[in-house]
Design a protein around this motif. Sequence first.
Motif, PDB file in Angstrom:
ATOM      1  N   ALA A  33     103.726  78.360  60.554  1.00 49.79           N
ATOM      2  CA  ALA A  33     102.860  78.606  59.052  1.00 49.79           C
ATOM      3  C   ALA A  33     102.326  77.787  57.947  1.00 49.79           C
ATOM      4  CB  ALA A  33     104.656  79.368  57.600  1.00 49.79           C
ATOM      5  N   GLN A  34     103.411  76.507  58.305  1.00 49.91           N
ATOM      6  CA  GLN A  34     102.518  75.159  58.080  1.00 49.91           C
ATOM      7  C   GLN A  34     100.737  74.981  58.190  1.00 49.91           C
ATOM      8  OE1 GLN A  34     105.574  72.081  58.751  1.00 49.91           O
ATOM      9  NE2 GLN A  34     107.007  72.938  57.886  1.00 49.91           N
ATOM     10  N   GLY A  35     100.714  75.404  59.489  1.00 50.06           N
ATOM     11  CA  GLY A  35      99.064  75.678  59.587  1.00 50.06           C
ATOM     12  C   GLY A  35      98.626  74.056  60.263  1.00 50.06           C
ATOM     13  N   ILE A  36     100.125  73.165  60.549  1.00 49.16           N
ATOM     14  CA  ILE A  36      99.475  71.721  61.370  1.00 49.16           C
ATOM     15  C   ILE A  36      99.048  71.828  62.777  1.00 49.16           C
ATOM     16  CG2 ILE A  36     101.446  71.027  59.806  1.00 49.16           C
ATOM     17  CD1 ILE A  36     103.213  70.737  61.486  1.00 49.16           C
ATOM     18  N   HIS A  37      99.223  72.909  63.905  1.00 53.75           N
ATOM     19  CA  HIS A  37      98.822  73.369  64.971  1.00 53.75           C
ATOM     20  C   HIS A  37     100.017  72.531  66.180  1.00 53.75           C
ATOM     21  CE1 HIS A  37      94.600  74.455  63.491  1.00 53.75           C
ATOM     22  NE2 HIS A  37      94.712  73.471  62.748  1.00 53.75           N
ATOM     23  N   LEU A  38     100.830  73.148  65.810  1.00 52.17           N
ATOM     24  CA  LEU A  38     102.169  72.598  66.366  1.00 52.17           C
ATOM     25  C   LEU A  38     102.990  73.352  67.112  1.00 52.17           C
ATOM     26  CD1 LEU A  38     105.328  70.198  65.122  1.00 52.17           C
ATOM     27  CD2 LEU A  38     105.508  71.596  67.002  1.00 52.17           C
ATOM     28  N   VAL A  39     102.614  73.161  68.568  1.00 54.49           N
ATOM     29  CA  VAL A  39     102.891  74.092  69.850  1.00 54.49           C
ATOM     30  C   VAL A  39     104.146  74.290  70.109  1.00 54.49           C
ATOM     31  CG1 VAL A  39     102.608  75.112  71.550  1.00 54.49           C
ATOM     32  CG2 VAL A  39     100.698  75.335  70.120  1.00 54.49           C
ATOM     33  N   ILE A  40     105.444  74.964  70.214  1.00 59.26           N
ATOM     34  CA  ILE A  40     106.164  74.661  71.093  1.00 59.26           C
ATOM     35  C   ILE A  40     106.598  75.536  72.280  1.00 59.26           C
ATOM     36  CG2 ILE A  40     108.678  74.594  70.839  1.00 59.26           C
ATOM     37  CD1 ILE A  40     108.344  74.592  67.580  1.00 59.26           C
ATOM     38  N   ASP A  41     106.392  74.699  72.943  1.00 55.39           N
ATOM     39  CA  ASP A  41     106.553  75.573  74.383  1.00 55.39           C
ATOM     40  C   ASP A  41     108.066  75.299  74.513  1.00 55.39           C
ATOM     41  OD1 ASP A  41     104.034  76.096  75.587  1.00 55.39           O
ATOM     42  OD2 ASP A  41     103.874  73.340  74.706  1.00 55.39           O
ATOM     43  N   THR A  42     108.873  76.138  75.093  1.00 49.68           N
ATOM     44  CA  THR A  42     110.673  76.061  75.676  1.00 49.68           C
ATOM     45  C   THR A  42     110.740  76.144  77.564  1.00 49.68           C
ATOM     46  OG1 THR A  42     110.811  78.253  75.244  1.00 49.68           O
ATOM     47  CG2 THR A  42     111.011  76.587  73.351  1.00 49.68           C
ATOM     48  N   LEU A  43     111.673  75.572  77.651  1.00 54.96           N
ATOM     49  CA  LEU A  43     112.093  75.398  78.814  1.00 54.96           C
ATOM     50  C   LEU A  43     113.795  76.310  79.238  1.00 54.96           C
ATOM     51  CD1 LEU A  43     109.450  73.423  79.049  1.00 54.96           C
ATOM     52  CD2 LEU A  43     110.446  73.508  82.002  1.00 54.96           C
ATOM     53  N   GLY A  44     113.848  76.845  79.460  1.00 53.79           N
ATOM     54  CA  GLY A  44     115.515  77.035  79.931  1.00 53.79           C
ATOM     55  C   GLY A  44     116.173  77.128  81.312  1.00 53.79           C
TER      56      GLY A  44
END
Length: 421
Positions: free
Chosen positions: A175-186
């Motif tokens: 929601a901050q609109g900072i174009h940050l992507v989080i990828d997750t690995l389990g």
Amino acid sequence: MITRRWVRASACGLFVTLAAGLFPAGAAAGEPVAKEAPKVELVLDVSGSMRAQDIDGQTRMSAAKQAFNEVLDAVPEEVRLGIRTLGANYPGPDKNLGCKDTKQLYPVGPLDRTEAKTAVATLAPTGWTPIGPALLGAAEDLKGGDATRRIVLITDGEDTCAPLDPCEVARSIAAQGIHLVIDTLGLVPDAKTRDQLICIAEATGGTYTSVQHTAELSGRVKQLVGRAATPVVNPVATEGAKQCAAAPELQPGLYSDRESFGEHRWYRVSVPPGKELRASVSIGADRAVNNDYGVLLRATTRSGREIVRGQEAGDGRTDLISSGLRYPKAGSADDEEPAETVCLQVSNSFSAPATVKTTPGMPVELTIDVVDGPDGASDVASFGLGRGWWLLGALALTGLLAGLVWGWVSRWRITVWRTNN
């Protein structure tokens, strides 16, 4: 023999031409990413559960260290990389202290590979699993500037620091609109861990991957770090319908969706006269699936025009399968002629063993572009298009004429052979 070789070469040339012309060379949509060096932070779970010895005969921690060494060797020079840990320092029972146990192990910046490897080598499985606080810390580590920013979270369990929900943390970051992507690995994830990591990734337009082997971990993290160095467009979330009439209307751009095993989903695109629709779809197998699977992309209109493109890869050796098509709309002398509605159907033939959870559905990525159409009917984009029974009739007539000619030639050759013998 020469004729047969020529026919095969011509067919190969045709398919190469079709493949080369299927999509434009540049990105179809999206804003260009800033030229500032991309920033990536690897967030590693060092909680006590990482002692489990179930990845290629070694502990999860050992597998992670081995993968990190390989990843650090492969980091592109232009990427500024950092490492943050969670659960690496506090071994005690106090939840308040355990849920604050996240620390930046290596600062985001130009990479000193030897120093980073030495820091990772000192890690030992210790405490809690404060995923939410670690994501907040990583976002803070990456803030500033307008570079591409990516967090790669590697964990073997769900967060143990509720009520700070890591999924809500990811949503607040998005929601901050900072174009940050989080990828997750389990790492060898259970159902709860998988659901939580999928939620975190989806909140920011990232990806989720289940990891069972060291090579999978190393390869996927390398891919994600390398992706940060390549300009990307974050997909827009959408939801396809069960029929075209209720389908969302898509503009040129990149879209993401989820599709259940064996499901069909519909979308709509408006194509003005003289324009051409170019569409592609990719479906990721983010869990164990049975062999013999495929994806189908079908475009239809109310006037009866249809084109279908599919792809099969049934040996389980790829975790992504894609297909694409081009659909030209003829130009018109009437400036008032409205755009034509094209219905796009995305179907898959995936199935899974009974032990595999089938919800949520598998990730779908759909690319839509509308460009200037071909100048003439001979353009390869028109290959495979037809209008209802007209196309079937033309094919039948062509086959009949070819059969008659071939029969006449065969009889002539037999007659000549008998005469000469």
